[in-house]
Scaffold this motif. Sequence first.
Motif, PDB file in Angstrom:
ATOM      1  N   ASN A  97       4.932 129.659 111.402  1.00  0.00           N
ATOM      2  CA  ASN A  97       3.700 130.111 110.759  1.00  0.00           C
ATOM      3  C   ASN A  97       3.016 131.132 111.657  1.00  0.00           C
ATOM      4  O   ASN A  97       3.631 131.660 112.576  1.00  0.00           O
ATOM      5  N   GLY A  98       1.753 131.430 111.390  1.00  0.00           N
ATOM      6  CA  GLY A  98       1.168 132.576 112.051  1.00  0.00           C
ATOM      7  C   GLY A  98      -0.109 132.340 112.805  1.00  0.00           C
ATOM      8  O   GLY A  98      -0.172 131.632 113.784  1.00  0.00           O
ATOM      9  N   GLY A  99      -1.172 132.922 112.338  1.00  0.00           N
ATOM     10  CA  GLY A  99      -2.479 132.873 112.997  1.00  0.00           C
ATOM     11  C   GLY A  99      -2.881 134.234 113.559  1.00  0.00           C
ATOM     12  O   GLY A  99      -3.553 134.993 112.873  1.00  0.00           O
ATOM     13  N   PRO A 100      -2.482 134.584 114.800  1.00  0.00           N
ATOM     14  CA  PRO A 100      -1.779 133.723 115.744  1.00  0.00           C
ATOM     15  C   PRO A 100      -2.625 132.518 116.153  1.00  0.00           C
ATOM     16  O   PRO A 100      -3.846 132.605 116.173  1.00  0.00           O
ATOM     17  N   GLY A 101      -1.942 131.427 116.435  1.00  0.00           N
ATOM     18  CA  GLY A 101      -2.640 130.207 116.808  1.00  0.00           C
ATOM     19  C   GLY A 101      -2.493 129.105 115.793  1.00  0.00           C
ATOM     20  O   GLY A 101      -3.093 128.045 115.928  1.00  0.00           O
ATOM     21  N   SER A 102      -1.675 129.324 114.760  1.00  0.00           N
ATOM     22  CA  SER A 102      -1.501 128.326 113.712  1.00  0.00           C
ATOM     23  C   SER A 102      -0.240 127.503 113.952  1.00  0.00           C
ATOM     24  O   SER A 102       0.793 128.038 114.353  1.00  0.00           O
ATOM     25  N   ALA A 103      -0.328 126.218 113.662  1.00  0.00           N
ATOM     26  CA  ALA A 103       0.833 125.341 113.764  1.00  0.00           C
ATOM     27  C   ALA A 103       1.810 125.632 112.628  1.00  0.00           C
ATOM     28  O   ALA A 103       1.496 126.346 111.667  1.00  0.00           O
ATOM     29  N   SER A 104       2.995 125.042 112.711  1.00  0.00           N
ATOM     30  CA  SER A 104       4.014 125.242 111.673  1.00  0.00           C
ATOM     31  C   SER A 104       3.816 124.314 110.481  1.00  0.00           C
ATOM     32  O   SER A 104       4.685 124.198 109.628  1.00  0.00           O
ATOM     33  N   GLY A 207       8.889 133.694 108.461  1.00  0.00           N
ATOM     34  CA  GLY A 207       7.551 133.640 109.047  1.00  0.00           C
ATOM     35  C   GLY A 207       6.520 133.902 107.979  1.00  0.00           C
ATOM     36  O   GLY A 207       6.759 134.674 107.045  1.00  0.00           O
ATOM     37  N   GLU A 208       5.384 133.264 108.133  1.00  0.00           N
ATOM     38  CA  GLU A 208       4.285 133.466 107.187  1.00  0.00           C
ATOM     39  C   GLU A 208       3.100 134.102 107.909  1.00  0.00           C
ATOM     40  O   GLU A 208       2.783 133.725 109.041  1.00  0.00           O
ATOM     41  N   SER A 209       2.455 135.102 107.272  1.00  0.00           N
ATOM     42  CA  SER A 209       1.269 135.757 107.796  1.00  0.00           C
ATOM     43  C   SER A 209       1.587 136.373 109.169  1.00  0.00           C
ATOM     44  O   SER A 209       2.511 137.166 109.274  1.00  0.00           O
ATOM     45  N   TYR A 210       0.847 136.014 110.244  1.00  0.00           N
ATOM     46  CA  TYR A 210       1.208 136.568 111.547  1.00  0.00           C
ATOM     47  C   TYR A 210       2.630 136.178 111.943  1.00  0.00           C
ATOM     48  O   TYR A 210       3.273 136.868 112.746  1.00  0.00           O
ATOM     49  N   GLY A 211       3.122 135.109 111.381  1.00  0.00           N
ATOM     50  CA  GLY A 211       4.505 134.725 111.632  1.00  0.00           C
ATOM     51  C   GLY A 211       5.493 135.806 111.220  1.00  0.00           C
ATOM     52  O   GLY A 211       6.628 135.843 111.718  1.00  0.00           O
ATOM     53  N   THR A 212       5.081 136.708 110.323  1.00  0.00           N
ATOM     54  CA  THR A 212       5.972 137.808 109.937  1.00  0.00           C
ATOM     55  C   THR A 212       6.087 138.825 111.077  1.00  0.00           C
ATOM     56  O   THR A 212       7.145 139.408 111.288  1.00  0.00           O
ATOM     57  N   THR A 213       4.993 139.054 111.798  1.00  0.00           N
ATOM     58  CA  THR A 213       5.058 139.876 113.009  1.00  0.00           C
ATOM     59  C   THR A 213       6.014 139.237 114.008  1.00  0.00           C
ATOM     60  O   THR A 213       6.846 139.894 114.625  1.00  0.00           O
ATOM     61  N   ARG A 214       5.894 137.932 114.132  1.00  0.00           N
ATOM     62  CA  ARG A 214       6.717 137.168 115.085  1.00  0.00           C
ATOM     63  C   ARG A 214       8.204 137.282 114.737  1.00  0.00           C
ATOM     64  O   ARG A 214       9.022 137.588 115.596  1.00  0.00           O
ATOM     65  N   VAL A 215       8.569 137.020 113.491  1.00  0.00           N
ATOM     66  CA  VAL A 215      10.000 137.014 113.158  1.00  0.00           C
ATOM     67  C   VAL A 215      10.577 138.428 113.081  1.00  0.00           C
ATOM     68  O   VAL A 215      11.764 138.633 113.356  1.00  0.00           O
ATOM     69  N   ALA A 216       9.737 139.417 112.718  1.00  0.00           N
ATOM     70  CA  ALA A 216      10.208 140.802 112.754  1.00  0.00           C
ATOM     71  C   ALA A 216      10.573 141.179 114.189  1.00  0.00           C
ATOM     72  O   ALA A 216      11.614 141.801 114.444  1.00  0.00           O
ATOM     73  N   LEU A 235       9.826 137.465 105.061  1.00  0.00           N
ATOM     74  CA  LEU A 235       8.439 137.735 105.418  1.00  0.00           C
ATOM     75  C   LEU A 235       7.545 137.205 104.303  1.00  0.00           C
ATOM     76  O   LEU A 235       7.496 137.766 103.206  1.00  0.00           O
ATOM     77  N   VAL A 236       6.848 136.106 104.584  1.00  0.00           N
ATOM     78  CA  VAL A 236       5.972 135.472 103.592  1.00  0.00           C
ATOM     79  C   VAL A 236       4.535 135.925 103.839  1.00  0.00           C
ATOM     80  O   VAL A 236       3.995 135.709 104.917  1.00  0.00           O
ATOM     81  N   SER A 237       3.927 136.592 102.853  1.00  0.00           N
ATOM     82  CA  SER A 237       2.566 137.109 102.983  1.00  0.00           C
ATOM     83  C   SER A 237       2.421 137.911 104.275  1.00  0.00           C
ATOM     84  O   SER A 237       1.667 137.550 105.178  1.00  0.00           O
ATOM     85  N   PRO A 238       3.161 139.025 104.379  1.00  0.00           N
ATOM     86  CA  PRO A 238       3.288 139.710 105.673  1.00  0.00           C
ATOM     87  C   PRO A 238       2.054 140.463 106.137  1.00  0.00           C
ATOM     88  O   PRO A 238       1.260 140.956 105.333  1.00  0.00           O
ATOM     89  N   THR A 239       1.926 140.572 107.455  1.00  0.00           N
ATOM     90  CA  THR A 239       0.970 141.465 108.100  1.00  0.00           C
ATOM     91  C   THR A 239       1.578 142.872 108.090  1.00  0.00           C
ATOM     92  O   THR A 239       2.631 143.099 107.493  1.00  0.00           O
ATOM     93  N   ASP A 240       0.952 143.793 108.815  1.00  0.00           N
ATOM     94  CA  ASP A 240       1.469 145.168 108.804  1.00  0.00           C
ATOM     95  C   ASP A 240       2.716 145.340 109.676  1.00  0.00           C
ATOM     96  O   ASP A 240       3.353 146.385 109.632  1.00  0.00           O
ATOM     97  N   ILE A 241       3.082 144.332 110.463  1.00  0.00           N
ATOM     98  CA  ILE A 241       4.205 144.348 111.419  1.00  0.00           C
ATOM     99  C   ILE A 241       4.276 145.674 112.180  1.00  0.00           C
ATOM    100  O   ILE A 241       5.351 146.204 112.451  1.00  0.00           O
ATOM    101  N   GLY A 242       3.094 146.199 112.534  1.00  0.00           N
ATOM    102  CA  GLY A 242       3.033 147.410 113.346  1.00  0.00           C
ATOM    103  C   GLY A 242       3.182 148.700 112.569  1.00  0.00           C
ATOM    104  O   GLY A 242       3.176 149.781 113.163  1.00  0.00           O
TER     105      GLY A 242
END
Length: 508
Positions: A97-104, A207-216, A235-242
Amino acid sequence: MNKILVVLLSISLSLPGVQSVLASTENQYQRKLAIDEKNVTKHSTKVNGKKFKYTATTGTQPVWDKDGQPIASLFYTYYQRSDIKDSATRPLLISFNGGPGSASVWMHVAYTGPKVLNVDNEGYPLQPYGVKTNPYSILDVADIVFVNPVNTGYSRVLPDKDGKMPSKEQQKKMFFGVNADVKYLAEWLNTFVSRNNRWRSPKYLIGESYGTTRVAGLAKELQSRQWMYVNGVILVSPTDIGIKRDGPVKAANRLPYFAAAAWYHQALTPALQQKRLTELLVEVEQFTLSEYLPALVKGGFISAKEKQHIAEQVAQYSGLSVSAVINNNLDVDNRFFWKELLRDRKQTIGRLDSRYLGIDKKVAGASPDYNAELSSWLHSFTPAINYYLREELQYKTDIKYNMFGDVHPWDRTGNNTGEGLRFAMAQNPYLHVMIQSGYFDGATNYFDAKYTLWQLDPSGLMKDRLSFKGYESGHMMYLRHEDLRQANQDIRQFIKQSLPAKGQAAKY
């Protein structure tokens, strides 16, 4: 007499036997994380009408520094189907999952895992809180590991070999930033895959949300530094991934989401309201690209006539008044929209899922008092995950389960995760990417997700390995029962379609 008692007490406390008892009592009540342990339980389930058995492994696994010293330990839950003889052909889904700071917790007990929350068909909380069988879990086609990054769930930073905790700045460098996060998690996954004999398995990152940045970022990091190639990234509900989408693009991309939310709340004109949502969105997307974005690019030099025309069309699609659009110079921000759309009904709408309604202290104002959807979700998720881990998976600890952990300030500099994902795809012909988005998500809106998909590979040479799926729900589309079924099926199909045929080599 009192002095004698004090002397006798001090003597007794100094005796070795008494000291041993006190030490064991102290250790018994210390709230410390077990650095490296696991617990296995056996279960059975029924997915898509078929019964099978599986094991659930809950435990902790260390993160090591370059000298081999444990600097943190991550809590994970690992599900394996029990009747699979050859793990070499069995996909492994690695979930964040994302957040950053969110549990799975979110995708764990509401999406792909064998259990889901006890909620109604639209995702609203029900009591008694808890979990029930997930009849659509992808455990039938893939094993799953849910990973909690540092300070989320039961995962924690550890003291050094001298018993001292690293400073906040040291922790930031080690864990709390775009690139630090990806680096240590890739190392951790190398150990996990080795310990569980999954090197030959096809691997997928979700990954979901910030988790999409993480898995990318992990797609490239695993490939470049761990020499571990993955078959797919979801990528579930993705951020901009940069991938930047600032200025007029950022403003224009909101409109299709505004239209979806207004349609859901019956805030559009009858002519628009009677359209199917997907039919309406095609129309709004076309206007956004062909008229709205070019108008915003003109800024203060747009003609009065064109500004009026655009404002009227934006108002019609968003459910807002023409004056509200003009007063915002055609650039309506999210928080104003969440407050304004149903102001005449004295209600606000949710950020992560705009189907949810809230009520504020004052009808006046420019933004809601709180996020209606998150308040609702925490009703269900917090008691459910604490119950489920302790009572069904038998993982017992006095460590607090952090739904949201202390990871800030987060270092967002050097976010090139999207480019890293593109590079990993270019190097790995097996690698496919799928985006899943809810139309009513106002935090990571679906049209931003489409834009990211379009910009991910400017060459267009890999677009046959890129796909998008939309759902009539919000950030966590899987909370709605129909989308729980469909979204899991989409993952199932994605995995099956991205697995190479027997003898199909990784080459262009």
